[in-house]
Motif scaffolding. Structure first.
Motif, PDB file in Angstrom:
ATOM      1  N   VAL A 299      -5.611   4.950 -14.731  1.00  0.00           N
ATOM      2  CA  VAL A 299      -5.693   5.245 -13.445  1.00  0.00           C
ATOM      3  C   VAL A 299      -4.941   6.587 -12.964  1.00  0.00           C
ATOM      4  N   ILE A 300      -5.242   6.947 -11.701  1.00  0.00           N
ATOM      5  CA  ILE A 300      -5.133   8.365 -11.205  1.00  0.00           C
ATOM      6  C   ILE A 300      -4.306   7.973  -9.960  1.00  0.00           C
ATOM      7  N   ARG A 301      -3.246   8.636  -9.915  1.00  0.00           N
ATOM      8  CA  ARG A 301      -1.970   8.519  -8.936  1.00  0.00           C
ATOM      9  C   ARG A 301      -2.294   9.242  -7.580  1.00  0.00           C
ATOM     10  N   THR A 302      -2.428   9.468  -6.525  1.00  0.00           N
ATOM     11  CA  THR A 302      -2.732  10.019  -5.533  1.00  0.00           C
ATOM     12  C   THR A 302      -1.109   9.947  -4.840  1.00  0.00           C
ATOM     13  N   VAL A 303      -0.486  11.352  -4.145  1.00  0.00           N
ATOM     14  CA  VAL A 303       0.356  11.288  -3.901  1.00  0.00           C
ATOM     15  C   VAL A 303       0.439  11.826  -2.423  1.00  0.00           C
ATOM     16  N   ALA A 304       1.272  11.159  -1.059  1.00  0.00           N
ATOM     17  CA  ALA A 304       1.463  12.244  -0.116  1.00  0.00           C
ATOM     18  C   ALA A 304       2.939  12.470   0.822  1.00  0.00           C
ATOM     19  N   LYS A 305       3.276  13.333   0.612  1.00  0.00           N
ATOM     20  CA  LYS A 305       4.270  13.358   1.582  1.00  0.00           C
ATOM     21  C   LYS A 305       4.628  12.981   3.087  1.00  0.00           C
ATOM     22  N   THR A 306       4.713  12.110   4.141  1.00  0.00           N
ATOM     23  CA  THR A 306       4.381  11.801   5.443  1.00  0.00           C
ATOM     24  C   THR A 306       5.862  11.372   5.806  1.00  0.00           C
TER      25      THR A 306
END
Length: 358
Positions: A299-306
């Motif tokens: 499972v690959i995690r992607t993050v984004a600060k918004t």
């Protein structure tokens, strides 16, 4: 025989009457002029004790009462003006510490340009100013009424004792009300949440529709309107203050991690370049790598600060683009091919024990 009284002449009678002390004009008001300078001055000017003591009630007392009321109005006006100036300057850079949110009072705390909303601060300052003005008015005029009653020679000791007893009884009988109001005041001072924020209050999670000193109104995702007493709020999770972090975990099965990471980074970059969503990104999205290993693979995690307002739009679009990218690259098909499902029973009634991939 006792001697008969002898009556003198008319002159002797007049002299005897003049020798008797004539009753002085006793004051009818019962005020000692020696204790008041104005009353003593009137007594010196007129030589009439009744007129001097009457002037104490007709001039001195009304003047003192009027002076008390004027001073109370002046103090109230001055304090209200100070509070209004404090509210007006709340949207500027130099904000008093009492009106700053709790996170901004910490020395050397990192500042985020998206964390300070002038309109939000103005609304909070107006609410605090309204509470302070009401409290000042109540305190000032309560003291003024007590001083006026004192000028009218009312005995304030029983009144104050009764008020103290009533206050204790009210405190015991309305503990929850006092707790709710105090919690509401500190909530406003610390800027824990405001109208329009998405919050998690434990039992209720949703958008804040109204904030009061006693009740906070929250509407959840199903449309249910919750009325929550401020004194019953133990913890507050605010999803709308400052920035937000969007986290997307995507399974890739047993496909190549490097290949899947490259595909997902390209898709995330496309989302960040979208003109409709670019303003919501505080930092570009990043594919961190493998977050966990399950029976179905990695499972690959992607993050984004918004920003807090754009976290939901960015999260939906990011999930959609990542899913399409994995499907286009063929990784999704390999995930499905690696899963084993039991086959249905054979037509002759015997179970087919052979497993198969779908």
């Amino acid at each position: 025989m006792p001697p008969r009284p002898q009556y003198g002449t008319k002159a002797h009678v007049i002299a005897a009457l003049d020798a008797e002390p004539s009753p002085e004009t006793s004051p009818t008001v019962g005020v000692d002029c020696s204790e008041d300078p104005l009353c003593q001055q009137m007594l010196d000017w007129t030589g009439n004790g009744w007129l001097a003591e009457s002037s104490f009630w007709l001039i001195v007392k009304p003047f003192r009462i009027l002076l008390i009321l004027l001073v109370a109005l002046l103090i109230r006006w001055a304090v209200h003006r100070m509070i209004k100036r404090l509210v007006r300057t709340s949207t500027h850079t130099s904000v008093p510490t009492i009106l700053k949110p709790l996170r901004e009072r910490i020395p050397n705390a990192p500042t985020d340009p998206t964390a300070v909303v002038p309109e939000r601060r103005r609304q909070r300052a107006e609410a605090i100013g309204s509470v302070l003005r009401s409290a000042v008015t109540a305190v000032v005029f309560s003291i003024a009424v007590l001083l006026v009653l004192s000028e009218l020679n009312f005995n304030l000791a029983p009144l104050l004792a009764s008020a103290g007893i009533a206050g204790v009884a009210l405190g015991f009988g309305a503990q929850s009300l006092v707790k709710d109001v105090l919690s509401g005041v500190f909530m406003l001072l610390e800027d824990q949440y405001g109208v329009g924020d998405t919050v998690d209050l434990g039992e209720a999670t949703g958008v804040v529709e109204a904030v009061g000193l006693r009740i906070t109104t929250v509407r959840d995702g199903r449309g249910v309107l919750w009325y929550i007493r401020n004194g019953e709020i133990i913890r507050v999770g605010n999803k709308s203050q400052g920035w937000a972090m969007v986290i997307v975990d995507m399974p890739i099965g047993f496909a190549g991690v490097e290949e899947a990471t490259a595909v997902m980074r390209a898709a995330a970059a496309e989302v960040a370049a979208d003109p409709d969503l670019a303003a919501h990104f505080v930092e570009p999205p990043d594919v961190l790598g493998v977050e966990q290993i399950t029976v179905d693979g990695a499972v690959i995690r992607t993050v984004a600060k918004t920003t807090s307002d754009g976290q939901f739009d960015v999260g939906r679009e990011l999930r959609r683009r990542l899913s399409e990218a994995l499907d286009t690259s063929g990784i999704t098909a390999r995930i499905a091919a690696g899963r084993m499902f039991p086959r249905p029973a054979a037509g002759n009634g015997e179970a087919d024990n052979r497993g198969g991939a779908t």
